[in-house]
Design an enzyme around this catalytic site. Structure first.
Site, PDB file in Angstrom:
ATOM      1  NE  ARG A 105      44.386  41.950  43.941  1.00  0.00           N
ATOM      2  CZ  ARG A 105      43.346  41.483  43.240  1.00  0.00           C
ATOM      3  NH1 ARG A 105      42.107  41.791  43.572  1.00  0.00           N
ATOM      4  NH2 ARG A 105      43.548  40.694  42.202  1.00  0.00           N
TER       5      ARG A 105
ATOM      6  CG  ASP B 291      38.877  42.710  41.962  1.00  0.00           C
ATOM      7  OD1 ASP B 291      39.804  41.934  41.723  1.00  0.00           O
ATOM      8  OD2 ASP B 291      37.700  42.505  41.613  1.00  0.00           O
TER       9      ASP B 291
ATOM     10  CD  GLU C 164      43.023  41.934  39.383  1.00  0.00           C
ATOM     11  OE1 GLU C 164      43.165  40.792  38.952  1.00  0.00           O
ATOM     12  OE2 GLU C 164      41.919  42.507  39.368  1.00  0.00           O
TER      13      GLU C 164
ATOM     14  CG  HIS D 241      43.616  35.054  43.811  1.00  0.00           C
ATOM     15  ND1 HIS D 241      44.435  36.122  43.546  1.00  0.00           N
ATOM     16  CD2 HIS D 241      42.384  35.420  43.416  1.00  0.00           C
ATOM     17  CE1 HIS D 241      43.712  37.091  43.018  1.00  0.00           C
ATOM     18  NE2 HIS D 241      42.466  36.701  42.927  1.00  0.00           N
TER      19      HIS D 241
ATOM     20  NE  ARG E 248      39.432  31.845  38.978  1.00  0.00           N
ATOM     21  CZ  ARG E 248      38.755  32.981  39.084  1.00  0.00           C
ATOM     22  NH1 ARG E 248      39.377  34.134  38.964  1.00  0.00           N
ATOM     23  NH2 ARG E 248      37.449  32.980  39.307  1.00  0.00           N
TER      24      ARG E 248
HETATM   25  C1  GLC Z   1      40.070  39.914  39.905  1.00  0.00           C
HETATM   26  C2  GLC Z   1      40.322  38.768  40.851  1.00  0.00           C
HETATM   27  C3  GLC Z   1      39.686  37.526  40.325  1.00  0.00           C
HETATM   28  C4  GLC Z   1      38.211  37.776  40.134  1.00  0.00           C
HETATM   29  C5  GLC Z   1      37.946  39.039  39.302  1.00  0.00           C
HETATM   30  C6  GLC Z   1      36.517  39.468  39.354  1.00  0.00           C
HETATM   31  O1  GLC Z   1      40.649  39.721  38.676  1.00  0.00           O
HETATM   32  O2  GLC Z   1      41.716  38.603  41.022  1.00  0.00           O
HETATM   33  O3  GLC Z   1      39.909  36.443  41.174  1.00  0.00           O
HETATM   34  O4  GLC Z   1      37.624  36.682  39.495  1.00  0.00           O
HETATM   35  O5  GLC Z   1      38.702  40.130  39.778  1.00  0.00           O
HETATM   36  O6  GLC Z   1      36.232  40.192  40.504  1.00  0.00           O
END
Ligand code: GLC
Length: 614
Positions: free
Chosen positions: A256, A258, A300, A367, A492
């Site tokens: 993933r 991020d 993401e 999450h 969260r």
């Molecule tokens: C992504 C994650 C999130 C995190 C952010 C910074 O959006 O899903 O939980 O805060 O990245 O790494």
């Protein structure tokens, strides 16, 4: 073919594009040569069984587009304490029909400054409490034996301030400072601030952090302890690719990416989705196709659909294999709060018009918070103005407006833009928390029905469904984070509670909330895996229902048709579906139903299968 020849063959097919893109970004032939050498090293180090997996997947590149994948995401400590604990829970995972697990961030991260693990201080070490790299390898191996795929986060936009690069940069080492964005005065940062929006306006305002000890500003788009990496520096790109390949070699199947839209920064832009970010993803795709072709990239991209879809790349030059279907998730909850399916229908119509190669990950909750990124220009025509509507949604899901049974909390309430996001577990948002607290059986039955209906609607959509661990037994919000000073500032954690195994033991008892939800989901999963209309190649469309509270989706494939109808209202409603003539059996209730006059009880749903003429 000898294994080295396999590498050579894959490299030679893609070398020109790889080199061309790399030179376009970096114009540095020696760093490119170093990259290729290291790719070969990682290839050589890759275990034999992973190489066998690679070859298998190369012969069937669309393996993940069938209808047999069901995902579940969890924090390792919440789910089973540590990696070895997860291995022991694989039977439960199988019992849930899950064959794709997303292990939430588990790499080394400073306690209390971790952003839920998204501030990595060492990309090659597992967080001590969770185990070791050997445990990870053992787990992925055990998963593969059971046909379970393993996903992990690659937090590539930033490192923790405790990462060794950050520590050296902080000591004034220029080589390491150039891996981040360092400024000795506020001039450039102030220019960035004019065009770059804020990710955490309340919990971490601004995009820069002043480091008093080294008298510099450093770019921190997320929390102050998450330092943005500077991908203009080829050393950063190469080293991060080596980390990526190192992790892929531990048996990870899905990586993933991020916060991928943020990885390239340019002054006077919003530093989101810049063309170079796409070049980097394309490079990663090519590199993984050469070294570890069984690995999938999951992007993401939590943004509006026009920004999300480009991360698939094109058919000739693909980027990510899969992306999150974030807008549908938010639109689904909007529909819950308004009992008006028009926006969700339009959203699905857009998705249905996209190429079938595009695979989305569908989900109700993850999450993170829910941002109300909806299509406001079209909503305004229906009387929903942006700011008041966002306020309504946040009030609704906190149980303060519109006959709501939901429970939850705000996240990053921005006093300037009046924007706030929302936190809450699926079950709490459906009313299970409230009904349980008030011991109201009728309300509980309705809440379970809503929860199952939302899952049924998600399962009907093209793509891969992803469950949040605990949702299969209706786990509710966990308010205990407020007592933990390391978590209290980040709501969260409300929906990131630990798995309650005592409740999970009740799944065999159909008189319990857990049993009802678990078996309801089990039926949906069985149908999705056995009915061919759920494959990615199926035609999908929404169906006119003549009732704004009822959504209908039709899927057809190989002469078979299945029509789903979902009542988003707490009242009984009737739909007149514009569906092909014929006799239909409801796969949920087992009875026959007529689509042209379909009565649905509160939150009821059905999966109507057209009977074949005998
Ligand atoms: C992504 C994650 C999130 C995190 C952010 C910074 O959006 O899903 O939980 O805060 O990245 O790494």
């Amino acid at each position: 073919m000898q294994t080295n020849q396999i590498f050579e063959k894959r490299l030679s097919c893609r070398h020109d594009e790889l080199r061309w893109l790399y030179m376009e970004l970096y114009g540095n032939p020696s760093m490119f040569a170093e990259l290729c050498d290291n790719m070969f090293q990682f290839y050589k180090e890759r275990r034999r069984e992973l190489k066998a997996r690679d070859s298998l997947r190369e012969t069937e590149p669309g393996w993940y587009k069938k209808n047999d994948l069901l995902g579940m995401m969890f924090y390792i400590d919440n789910f089973a304490q540590n990696l070895t604990g997860v291995e022991k829970k694989l039977d439960y995972i199988e019992q849930c029909s899950v064959n794709y697990i997303h292990l939430m961030p588990f790499l080394e991260t400073p306690d209390g400054r971790s952003d839920g693990g998204y501030a990595v201080s060492d990309f090659r070490t597992v967080k001590k409490e969770l185990g070791t790299m050997e445990d990870l390898e053992r787990l992925t191996f055990a998963c593969h034996k059971k046909g379970i795929h393993v996903c992990m986060d690659f937090v590539m936009n930033h490192t923790s301030e405790d990462h060794e690069w950050a520590k050296k940069a902080r000591q004034g080492d220029g080589e390491y400072m150039s891996r981040y964005f360092f400024y000795d005065n506020y001039e450039i940062p102030s220019q960035y601030e004019q065009t770059v929006p804020q990710v955490f306006p309340t919990t971490a305002p601004g995009n820069f952090t002043w480091l008093d000890d080294c008298r510099h500003y450093v770019m921190t788009s997320f929390y102050p302890y998450q330092w943005d990496l500077n991908y203009k520096n080829p050393r950063v790109f190469n080293e991060m690719i080596y980390n990526f390949l190192f992790l892929a070699n531990k048996g990870i199947d899905i990586i993933r990416l991020d916060a991928v839209p943020y990885i390239w920064k340019e002054l006077h832009t919003n530093c989101r989705n810049l063309p170079q970010a796409h070049t980097i993803v394309r490079l990663m795709r090519i590199i993984s196709e050469i070294v570890c072709p069984s690995v999938l990239l999951l992007g993401e991209v939590v943004m509006e659909p026009e920004k999300v879809v480009p991360y698939f790349g094109t058919v000739e030059k693909p980027e990510c294999h899969m992306l999150y279907n974030v807008t549908t998730m938010a639109a689904t909850w909007h529909t819950v709060a308004t009992r008006d399916v028009r926006l969700l229908k339009r959203q699905l119509d857009i998705l249905h018009s996209l190429p079938k190669e595009y695979i989305f990950l569908n989900y109700l909750r993850c999450h993170d918070d829910i941002g109300w990124g909806l299509d406001y220009p079209s909503l305004e025509k229906e009387g929903f103005a942006e700011i008041p509507h966002k306020q309504y949604l946040n009030d609704y899901f906190r149980g303060l407006a519109g006959n709501s049974v939901s429970r939850g909390e705000l996240y990053n309430d921005d006093p300037v833009t009046k924007d706030a996001r929302f936190c809450g577990a699926t079950a709490s948002m459906c009313g299970i928390e409230k009904a349980g607290f008030e011991q109201d059986d009728n309300a509980m039955a309705k809440a379970i029905q809503l929860d199952l209906m939302l899952h049924a609607c998600m399962f009907m959509q093209s793509g891969i469904p992803m469950l949040y661990s605990g949702d299969e037994i209706g786990q509710v919000n966990d308010y205990s984070y407020k007592e933990n000073p390391k978590k209290a500032g980040d709501s969260r954690y409300l929906h990131r509670g630990a798995m309650n195994w005592t409740l999970a033991n009740r799944i065999t008892d159909l008189n319990t909330v857990e049993g009802k939800l678990f078996h309801g989901l089990e039926l949906l999963e069985q149908i999705r895996k056995t009915e061919r209309v759920f494959c990615a190649e199926a035609d999908a469309r929404t169906v006119e229902t003549q009732n704004n509270a009822i959504l209908s989706i039709e899927r057809s494939y190989g002469g078979e048709t299945l029509i789903g109808a979902f009542n988003f209202s707490e009242d009984e409603k009737t739909a007149c579906l514009n569906a092909p003539d014929g006799i239909y059996t409801d796969l949920i209730s087992g009875g026959d139903k007529t689509p042209d006059c379909l009565r649905l009880m509160p939150y009821e749903f059905c999966y109507l299968k057209k009977r074949k003429l005998s």
